[in-house]
Design a protein around this motif. Structure first.
Motif, PDB file in Angstrom:
ATOM      1  N   ASP A 109       0.825  -1.204   0.000  1.00 57.76           N
ATOM      2  CA  ASP A 109       0.000   0.000   0.000  1.00 57.76           C
ATOM      3  C   ASP A 109       0.863   1.260   0.000  1.00 57.76           C
ATOM      4  OD1 ASP A 109      -2.528   1.447   0.299  1.00 57.76           O
ATOM      5  OD2 ASP A 109      -1.830   1.869   2.335  1.00 57.76           O
ATOM      6  N   GLU A 110       1.895   1.291   0.832  1.00 56.30           N
ATOM      7  CA  GLU A 110       2.778   2.454   0.882  1.00 56.30           C
ATOM      8  C   GLU A 110       3.504   2.666  -0.445  1.00 56.30           C
ATOM      9  OE1 GLU A 110       5.244   1.494   4.215  1.00 56.30           O
ATOM     10  OE2 GLU A 110       3.795   2.265   5.670  1.00 56.30           O
ATOM     11  N   ARG A 154       0.169   3.440  -3.380  1.00 59.73           N
ATOM     12  CA  ARG A 154      -0.926   4.392  -3.175  1.00 59.73           C
ATOM     13  C   ARG A 154      -0.796   5.622  -4.079  1.00 59.73           C
ATOM     14  NH1 ARG A 154      -5.103   5.052   0.142  1.00 59.73           N
ATOM     15  NH2 ARG A 154      -4.576   3.230   1.371  1.00 59.73           N
ATOM     16  N   LYS A 155       0.421   6.091  -4.308  1.00 59.53           N
ATOM     17  CA  LYS A 155       0.597   7.282  -5.156  1.00 59.53           C
ATOM     18  C   LYS A 155       0.162   7.006  -6.600  1.00 59.53           C
ATOM     19  CE  LYS A 155       5.473   6.176  -5.590  1.00 59.53           C
ATOM     20  NZ  LYS A 155       6.051   5.617  -4.412  1.00 59.53           N
ATOM     21  N   TYR A 165      -3.753   7.114  -6.628  1.00 57.70           N
ATOM     22  CA  TYR A 165      -4.275   8.481  -6.650  1.00 57.70           C
ATOM     23  C   TYR A 165      -3.964   9.174  -7.979  1.00 57.70           C
ATOM     24  CZ  TYR A 165      -5.465   8.223  -1.716  1.00 57.70           C
ATOM     25  OH  TYR A 165      -6.024   7.885  -0.515  1.00 57.70           O
ATOM     26  N   MET A 192      -7.955   0.448  -2.557  1.00 56.23           N
ATOM     27  CA  MET A 192      -7.453   1.154  -1.370  1.00 56.23           C
ATOM     28  C   MET A 192      -8.403   2.294  -1.022  1.00 56.23           C
ATOM     29  SD  MET A 192      -3.462   1.428  -2.271  1.00 56.23           S
ATOM     30  CE  MET A 192      -3.238   1.066  -3.993  1.00 56.23           C
ATOM     31  N   SER A 235      -7.743   5.403   3.839  1.00 59.17           N
ATOM     32  CA  SER A 235      -6.364   5.832   4.032  1.00 59.17           C
ATOM     33  C   SER A 235      -5.832   5.453   5.410  1.00 59.17           C
ATOM     34  CB  SER A 235      -6.253   7.341   3.832  1.00 59.17           C
ATOM     35  OG  SER A 235      -7.072   8.007   4.764  1.00 59.17           O
TER      36      SER A 235
END
Length: 125
Positions: A45-46, A49-50, A53, A92, A95
């Protein structure tokens, strides 16, 4: 409130495997397997995630452009289909990981993927 495994959602008897020691609220897993899978998901996820988005931003802007320019009906729902495919591939939605406590990460992702698939079918139709 009964403590549930943040990964699979089953009730926890012993609070042995803490994902985030010292944080408020502390999140627990039921066993070593769920603990390892949750840690793996957090790393994934870390890292991703960018991109999630970024893709959502591109599709939302494309959707606004197509709607505002009144471009033909055949292209109007393509960005919505892209949004649905992005959410299906990267479910995801929260948050903060504490939001997964009620149902667990696995069930929540399956529900989100089901909703994205349903909306994607509607957009493609």
């Amino acid at each position: 409130m009964e403590e549930k495994c943040v990964y699979c959602g089953i009730p926890i008897e012993k609070k042995k495997y803490c994902i985030n020691p010292g944080a408020k609220p502390e999140l627990y897993c039921c066993d070593t397997e769920c603990y390892q899978k949750m840690k793996e998901y957090i790393r994934w996820d870390e890292k991703n995630r960018k991109y999630f988005y970024g893709l959502l931003f591109v599709f939302v802007v494309a959707n606004l452009v197509l709607i505002s320019l009144h471009i033909g009906d055949q292209f109007r729902y393509l960005p919505m289909l892209g949004i649905c495919l992005t959410v299906f591939a990267f479910p995801m939605v929260f948050s903060r990981y504490e939001r997964y406590r009620m149902l667990g990460l696995v069930k929540t992702r399956n529900i989100v993927r089901g909703c994205a698939l349903l909306l994607g079918c509607i957009a493609a139709y």
